[in-house]
Design an enzyme around this catalytic site. Structure first.
Site, short mmCIF file in Angstrom:
data_model
loop_
_atom_site.label_atom_id
_atom_site.label_comp_id
_atom_site.label_asym_id
_atom_site.label_seq_id
_atom_site.Cartn_x
_atom_site.Cartn_y
_atom_site.Cartn_z
CG HIS A 3 5.20 0.89 0.36
ND1 HIS A 3 5.29 1.94 1.25
CD2 HIS A 3 4.97 1.46 -0.86
CE1 HIS A 3 5.13 3.09 0.61
NE2 HIS A 3 4.92 2.83 -0.66
CB SER B 124 3.30 5.64 -1.20
OG SER B 124 4.69 5.62 -1.38
CG ASP C 75 6.39 0.86 4.18
OD1 ASP C 75 7.19 0.76 3.24
OD2 ASP C 75 5.36 1.55 4.13
#
Length: 321
Positions: free
Chosen positions: A299, A173, A260
């Site tokens: 995610h 991320s 996600d």
């Protein structure tokens, strides 16, 4: 009427606060003040992660960053009672090394980060988990330049003690932006990271901010997107993965789940397409592993894939081919 007035005032106040205090946007992006999980003593990683030693490095004056060094399976039996110096020496044992660069919010002790480290450790990797400046027990305030400096300092330190073992950057991320920034810095110095792994990566930080639920409430306003982009630029908050991958020639693996809900899957696809057009040797592997929405990894949960160690291992085997 009072409720309506309050809602209007609250609605107007957000962009006004960002305009008058643009640094608040950085606090929102890094979310480093949420030092969860709160009850974990970062000085004692053994409470959540075995075969792990805590230590600190000083990337620059006034900044000290906390790091967990988790051993590969081959060293587990020897680790009992050992300290930082012994752990440092094991970096030269020939096992591959991963520098794990986490996303925003929380510390290196968040469960999905710990679970991934356990999997990589069991697969035979040294893993060094970094809390950037301002995160966890690290001092200082985060900025794009600052967190990139932290990662580059750790990378340089690891290379000095690795005894020639391969060193990989794994960014998740927000950490994908830190990782690609660091890889570019290494390449600019005339070298190349042994491999770059981007998990749930974005194209650039602005593309993620603009789809954040709170930001969506303002996107219909004329000039809001330009205002937001200018604020990010003024604060030097770009994390330009797409621009970085236009120049990076190192081995690259992208991991992204189709469901996600934080960084859309199409951003990972775009990065793969950009990198596929970058001039690199045919022997330098480029791969993207996609996870269907039916697996519900979203995610943070790609570590739940039982085939992850094998998929990662297959990618690394291509480095030797």
């Amino acid at each position: 009427m009072k409720v309506a007035s309050f809602l209007v005032a609250a609605y107007v106040s957000v962009p006004l606060i960002v305009y008058l205090c643009p640094w608040t946007l950085a606090y929102a992006i890094f979310a480093h003040l949420l030092r969860i999980p709160y009850l974990v003593d970062l000085n004692h990683p053994e409470y959540v992660l075995n075969h792990t030693c805590n230590f600190y490095l000083d990337p620059e004056e006034g900044v000290r960053v906390g790091i967990w060094h988790t051993l590969p399976a081959s060293q587990w039996d020897k680790a009992s009672g050992r300290g930082p110096e012994w752990y440092r020496k094991t970096l030269g044992d020939g096992s591959p090394i991963i520098i794990y660069l986490h996303g925003n919010v929380g510390t290196r002790a968040i469960d999905h980060r710990v679970q991934l480290v356990k999997i990589l450790s069991a697969a035979g990797f040294h893993v060094l988990s970094l809390d950037y400046r301002g995160f966890g027990d690290s001092t200082g305030q985060p900025s794009e330049r600052g967190v990139t400096t932290d990662a580059l300092h750790l990378y340089t330190w690891v290379k000095q003690h690795s005894g020639g073992s391969p060193v990989y950057l794994w960014g998740h991320s927000l950490g994908s932006g830190v990782a690609s920034n660091t890889a570019v810095k290494v390449q600019e110095q005339g070298s190349m990271v042994d491999a770059l792994i981007l998990e749930a990566p974005f194209t650039n930080i602005g593309d993620v901010v603009i789809i954040f639920p709170l930001a969506k409430l303002y996107t219909f306003l004329p000039g809001f997107k330009l205002f937001l982009w200018n604020t990010l630029d003024q604060n030097q908050l770009l994390f330009p993965n797409e621009e970085n991958l236009k120049v990076l020639t190192c081995p690259l693996l992208i991991l992204h789940a189709e469901d996600d809900d934080v960084v859309p899957y199409h951003m990972g696809q775009k990065l793969y397409q950009i990198s596929s057009r970058t001039q690199r040797s045919q022997k330098v592997p480029l791969e993207m592993i996609s996870y269907p929405a039916s697996r519900r990894f979203s995610h943070n949960n790609i570590y739940l894939d039982p085939g992850l160690p094998k998929s990662f291992g297959n990618f690394l085997q291509k480095l030797q081919g």
